[in-house]
Design an enzyme around this catalytic site. Structure first.
Site, PDB file in Angstrom:
ATOM      1  N   LEU A 143       0.975  -1.260  -0.118  1.00 62.59           N
ATOM      2  CA  LEU A 143      -0.077  -0.066  -0.019  1.00 62.59           C
ATOM      3  C   LEU A 143       0.858   1.159   0.212  1.00 62.59           C
ATOM      4  O   LEU A 143       1.756   1.342   0.929  1.00 62.59           O
ATOM      5  CB  LEU A 143      -1.018   0.026   1.168  1.00 62.59           C
ATOM      6  CG  LEU A 143      -1.841  -0.890   1.377  1.00 62.59           C
ATOM      7  CD1 LEU A 143      -2.650  -1.227   2.954  1.00 62.59           C
ATOM      8  CD2 LEU A 143      -3.142  -0.851   0.359  1.00 62.59           C
ATOM      9  N   CYS A 173      -2.558  -1.007 -10.071  1.00 66.18           N
ATOM     10  CA  CYS A 173      -2.769   0.342  -9.698  1.00 66.18           C
ATOM     11  C   CYS A 173      -3.706   1.486 -10.466  1.00 66.18           C
ATOM     12  O   CYS A 173      -3.111   1.437 -11.461  1.00 66.18           O
ATOM     13  CB  CYS A 173      -1.614   1.023  -9.218  1.00 66.18           C
ATOM     14  SG  CYS A 173      -1.618   2.748  -8.440  1.00 66.18           S
ATOM     15  N   LYS A 198       0.268  -8.490  -9.596  1.00 69.37           N
ATOM     16  CA  LYS A 198      -0.853  -8.203  -8.861  1.00 69.37           C
ATOM     17  C   LYS A 198      -1.714  -7.404  -9.932  1.00 69.37           C
ATOM     18  O   LYS A 198      -0.879  -6.242 -10.387  1.00 69.37           O
ATOM     19  CB  LYS A 198      -0.635  -7.510  -7.676  1.00 69.37           C
ATOM     20  CG  LYS A 198      -1.713  -7.003  -6.952  1.00 69.37           C
ATOM     21  CD  LYS A 198      -1.459  -6.432  -5.594  1.00 69.37           C
ATOM     22  CE  LYS A 198      -2.779  -5.945  -4.651  1.00 69.37           C
ATOM     23  NZ  LYS A 198      -3.601  -5.133  -5.203  1.00 69.37           N
ATOM     24  N   ASN A 248      -8.137 -10.614  -3.521  1.00 74.29           N
ATOM     25  CA  ASN A 248      -7.822  -9.291  -3.088  1.00 74.29           C
ATOM     26  C   ASN A 248      -9.002  -8.458  -3.421  1.00 74.29           C
ATOM     27  O   ASN A 248      -9.763  -8.470  -4.395  1.00 74.29           O
ATOM     28  CB  ASN A 248      -6.479  -8.710  -3.608  1.00 74.29           C
ATOM     29  CG  ASN A 248      -6.383  -7.305  -3.267  1.00 74.29           C
ATOM     30  OD1 ASN A 248      -6.184  -6.347  -3.792  1.00 74.29           O
ATOM     31  ND2 ASN A 248      -6.354  -6.998  -1.767  1.00 74.29           N
ATOM     32  N   GLY A 249      -9.521  -7.532  -2.310  1.00 73.19           N
ATOM     33  CA  GLY A 249     -10.645  -6.829  -2.480  1.00 73.19           C
ATOM     34  C   GLY A 249     -11.556  -7.169  -1.253  1.00 73.19           C
ATOM     35  O   GLY A 249     -12.373  -8.341  -1.495  1.00 73.19           O
TER      36      GLY A 249
END
Length: 353
Positions: free
Chosen positions: A35, A118, A157, A218-219
Site C-alpha cells: 500500500l 494500480c 498483482k 484481493n478486495g
C-alpha cells in the site's frame, strides 16, 4: 473486528498447508498487500508481530527511478526480521524492470511482485499499473524480462479489467502464467471502479479455475468472516489484505490464526488499539524523523475509533507537529480509558456481577 461465527470445519484442508510460490514456501495463506504511503518498515513491523509467517510487501517502487538514480530508495530498506518479504515494482519498460528486480533481490526480496493493478492516474499515464491490462503484450514482455533477470519467483498483482466493457482477467492471467509468473494476485475490481463498489469475487473464481499457478484473492477482505466467504466463493489459494489493515495491523494475523487453528482471536480493545497507535507513532519517528510525524497523522486517525471522545481526538491527532504532541494526546486518551476500565471492574465487583 467481530468474532467469527462460521465453523472451522468449513476451512478447506489445503488452506492449512504452506503456500508454494515457485521454490519459495510461505507458511501462511494470508498476505499483507503493498500500500503506497502505508506499508513502510514501521507498519510492516507491527503486522509481522501479529502474523509472524505471512508474506509482507514493500510499497511499490518505480523501476526507472531506481535505475536512473543508481541508489536505493528508503522504500526498499528492509530488515532481516521482516522475512519473508517481497518488493513490488512498477514500470512499462522491461529493461528497467529487469535491472530494478536485480537490485531488489540484492536487498533481500524473496519474490519480485509486478504491479499491474494500480488505478491511480499518475501511474497509469506512465504506462504502469492497470494500464498494462490494455497492453498485454507489454505486460508479457515485462514478466519474461524479470523472470530472466532474477532467480527468485516473479509474481503479478492486477485487476479484473480496465472497465466493464473490457474485463480480460482470464486471458490476461493465462498470459502472465505463460510468461513465467509463479503467482497471480487478483483485485476483484476494474480500473474504472477504483476502490468503489463491491469486489467481484466471481471473476477471481473464473481466473482460479483457468490457471495452474496460485491465485490470491484481493478486495473487500476486511475481517475473518469476509476472508472465509471469499475463499469459499473463489476457491482461491489465499487472500491479500489491503485497506482493512489501515489502523488495524492485527487483521492479517487474525485471519491466519483462524485458517490454521479454527480459533478466533479476541478483537483488540480501544485501549489496545491506542497503545498500538502510540507504538506506530514512535516507529515512524524512529525510521523517518519529522517526515514520519507528518505521515503519522493519517495513521493515528485510522486507529482512533470505537470509544467515547474518539472524534475530537482524531481531529487533534491529524494536526500534530511533534512526537511529544502526539504522545501527550495519546497518553491522555489511554489514561482516560484505563480509568474507565478500572471503574467498570470495580462496579462489577461491588455488584457481584
Amino acid at each position: 473486528m467481530p468474532t467469527p461465527t462460521l465453523p472451522s470445519s468449513i476451512i478447506p484442508s489445503h488452506l492449512q498447508d504452506p503456500l508454494v510460490i515457485g521454490d519459495v514456501i510461505i507458511h501462511s495463506r494470508v498476505l499483507q498487500s503493498p500500500l503506497s504511503g502505508v506499508t513502510d518498515r514501521a507498519f510492516r513491523e507491527l503486522v509481522r508481530r501479529y502474523a509472524p509467517e505471512s508474506m509482507l510487501y514493500t510499497e511499490m517502487v518505480q523501476a526507472s527511478g531506481l535505475c536512473h538514480a543508481r541508489e536505493l530508495e528508503k522504500i526498499m530498506d528492509i530488515g532481516p526480521e521482516e522475512q519473508p518479504i517481497s518488493i513490488q515494482l512498477f514500470d512499462c519498460r522491461p529493461d528497467f524492470m529487469a535491472e530494478a528486480a536485480r537490485m531488489a533481490v540484492a536487498e533481500g526480496a524473496k519474490t519480485i511482485d509486478i504491479n499491474m493493478g494500480c488505478p491511480v492516474n499518475k501511474i497509469t499515464k506512465k504506462g504502469g499499473g492497470s494500464s498494462l491490462l490494455r497492453q498485454p503484450e507489454v505486460a508479457e514482455a515485462i514478466v519474461h524480462a524479470v523472470v530472466e533477470a532474477v532467480a527468485v519467483p516473479v509474481t503479478v498483482k492486477t485487476r479484473i479489467g480496465w472497465d466493464d466493457d473490457d474485463i480480460n482477467a482470464v486471458e490476461f492471467g493465462r498470459r502472465m502464467e505463460a510468461a513465467g509468473a509463479k503467482m497471480l494476485t487478483l483485485h476483484g475490481r476494474t480500473r474504472r471502479q477504483g476502490y468503489h463498489g463491491p469486489a467481484r469475487w466471481d471473476w477471481i473464481a473464473r481466473v482460479k479455475a483457468a490457471l495452474s499457478i496460485p491465485v490470491i484473492a484481493n478486495g473487500d477482505i476486511v475481517s475473518v468472516e469476509s476472508a472465509l466467504r471469499c475463499l469459499e466463493q473463489t476457491g482461491a489459494d489465499g487472500v491479500m489484505c489491503s485497506r482493512g489493515t489501515l489502523g488495524y495491523p492485527f487483521l492479517v494475523g487474525e485471519i491466519d490464526r483462524f485458517l490454521k487453528t479454527g480459533l478466533p482471536s479476541p478483537p483488540p480493545t480501544p485501549l489496545e488499539r491506542l497503545r498500538c497507535a502510540q507504538e506506530h507513532l514512535h516507529l515512524l519517528w524512529q525510521y523517518k524523523g519529522q517526515k514520519g510525524i507528518h505521515q503519522a497523522r493519517k495513521h493515528m486517525t485510522w486507529y482512533v475509533k470505537g470509544f467515547e471522545g474518539a472524534a475530537p481526538l482524531r481531529d487533534q491527532l491529524c494536526q500534530i507537529k511533534t512526537l511529544e504532541e502526539g504522545d501527550r494526546l495519546l497518553n491522555q486518551a489511554i489514561q482516560t480509558l484505563e480509568t474507565t476500565a478500572l471503574r467498570c471492574d470495580s462496579d462489577c465487583f461491588n455488584s457481584n456481577c
